[in-house]
Write a protein that holds these residues in place. Structure first.
Motif, PDB file in Angstrom:
ATOM      1  N   LEU A   1      10.425   1.059   4.390  1.00 21.32           N
ATOM      2  CA  LEU A   1       9.448   0.047   4.026  1.00 21.32           C
ATOM      3  C   LEU A   1       9.254  -0.848   5.239  1.00 21.32           C
ATOM      4  O   LEU A   1      10.212  -1.305   5.834  1.00 21.32           O
ATOM      5  N   MET A   2       7.999  -1.052   5.617  1.00 19.66           N
ATOM      6  CA  MET A   2       7.745  -1.891   6.772  1.00 19.66           C
ATOM      7  C   MET A   2       6.671  -2.894   6.451  1.00 19.66           C
ATOM      8  O   MET A   2       5.701  -2.580   5.794  1.00 19.66           O
ATOM      9  N   ALA A   3       6.829  -4.072   6.947  1.00 22.14           N
ATOM     10  CA  ALA A   3       5.813  -5.101   6.792  1.00 22.14           C
ATOM     11  C   ALA A   3       5.410  -5.600   8.167  1.00 22.14           C
ATOM     12  O   ALA A   3       6.203  -5.631   9.080  1.00 22.14           O
ATOM     13  N   MET A   4       4.151  -5.937   8.281  1.00 24.23           N
ATOM     14  CA  MET A   4       3.664  -6.507   9.530  1.00 24.23           C
ATOM     15  C   MET A   4       2.871  -7.744   9.157  1.00 24.23           C
ATOM     16  O   MET A   4       1.964  -7.678   8.341  1.00 24.23           O
TER      17      MET A   4
ATOM     18  N   GLN B   1       2.252  -4.354   3.546  1.00 19.68           N
ATOM     19  CA  GLN B   1       3.471  -3.540   3.541  1.00 19.68           C
ATOM     20  C   GLN B   1       3.073  -2.102   3.266  1.00 19.68           C
ATOM     21  O   GLN B   1       2.370  -1.824   2.296  1.00 19.68           O
ATOM     22  N   MET B   2       3.513  -1.219   4.121  1.00 13.22           N
ATOM     23  CA  MET B   2       3.284   0.215   3.930  1.00 13.22           C
ATOM     24  C   MET B   2       4.515   0.756   3.238  1.00 13.22           C
ATOM     25  O   MET B   2       5.610   0.716   3.792  1.00 13.22           O
ATOM     26  N   ILE B   3       4.342   1.237   2.041  1.00 12.40           N
ATOM     27  CA  ILE B   3       5.468   1.769   1.273  1.00 12.40           C
ATOM     28  C   ILE B   3       5.396   3.282   1.336  1.00 12.40           C
ATOM     29  O   ILE B   3       4.383   3.874   0.973  1.00 12.40           O
ATOM     30  N   ARG B   4       6.457   3.870   1.819  1.00 17.69           N
ATOM     31  CA  ARG B   4       6.490   5.329   1.931  1.00 17.69           C
ATOM     32  C   ARG B   4       7.604   5.870   1.051  1.00 17.69           C
ATOM     33  O   ARG B   4       8.473   5.145   0.597  1.00 17.69           O
TER      34      ARG B   4
ATOM     35  N   VAL C   1       0.837  -1.190   0.000  1.00 23.26           N
ATOM     36  CA  VAL C   1       0.000   0.000   0.000  1.00 23.26           C
ATOM     37  C   VAL C   1       0.874   1.243   0.000  1.00 23.26           C
ATOM     38  O   VAL C   1       1.816   1.349   0.777  1.00 23.26           O
ATOM     39  N   GLU C   2       0.541   2.167  -0.890  1.00 20.99           N
ATOM     40  CA  GLU C   2       1.171   3.481  -0.905  1.00 20.99           C
ATOM     41  C   GLU C   2       0.101   4.512  -0.579  1.00 20.99           C
ATOM     42  O   GLU C   2      -1.004   4.457  -1.123  1.00 20.99           O
TER      43      GLU C   2
END
Length: 108
Positions: free
Chosen positions: A101-104, A82-85, A45-46
């Motif tokens: 980039l972080m994934a949970m 994943q939150m893509i910033r 997700v962006e």
């Protein structure tokens, strides 16, 4: 399950995020196990609203909306969000850029 089916199931998720004032700029899917589309997917997700905020804030919001809008059967196909910033760049050329980039992992 194919990618198109999951993307279709994520439409209400995207709509609800926008209704809550946090629109998603882009959603993409990657196979959790590359080459094996029969298992689950990584939802990437962006969203501009997440830039400059805690990633926990963004992930917490996204999981809440996912549970509200996507059926259990479809959620079982989501391995991770994943939150893509945007990449953070420092004007000092001696400092390397940091990719945020972080994934949970999804658990239920």
């Amino acid at each position: 399950m194919d990618r198109a089916e999951l993307i279709k199931a994520l439409k209400p998720f995207s709509v609800r995020c926008a209704e809550l004032g946090r629109p998603l700029d882009n959603i993409t899917l990657e196979e959790a196990y590359p080459g094996d589309s029969s298992t689950s997917y990584i939802v990437q997700v962006e969203a501009v609203w997440a830039n400059g905020r805690s990633l926990w804030y963004a992930i917490d919001f996204l999981f809440d909306v996912l549970f509200e809008t996507v059926s259990y059967k479809m959620r079982t196909k989501v391995f991770t969000i994943q939150m893509i910033r945007q990449q953070i760049v420092c004007p000092d050329r001696e400092i390397e850029p940091i990719d945020t980039l972080m994934a949970m992992s999804f658990t239920e």
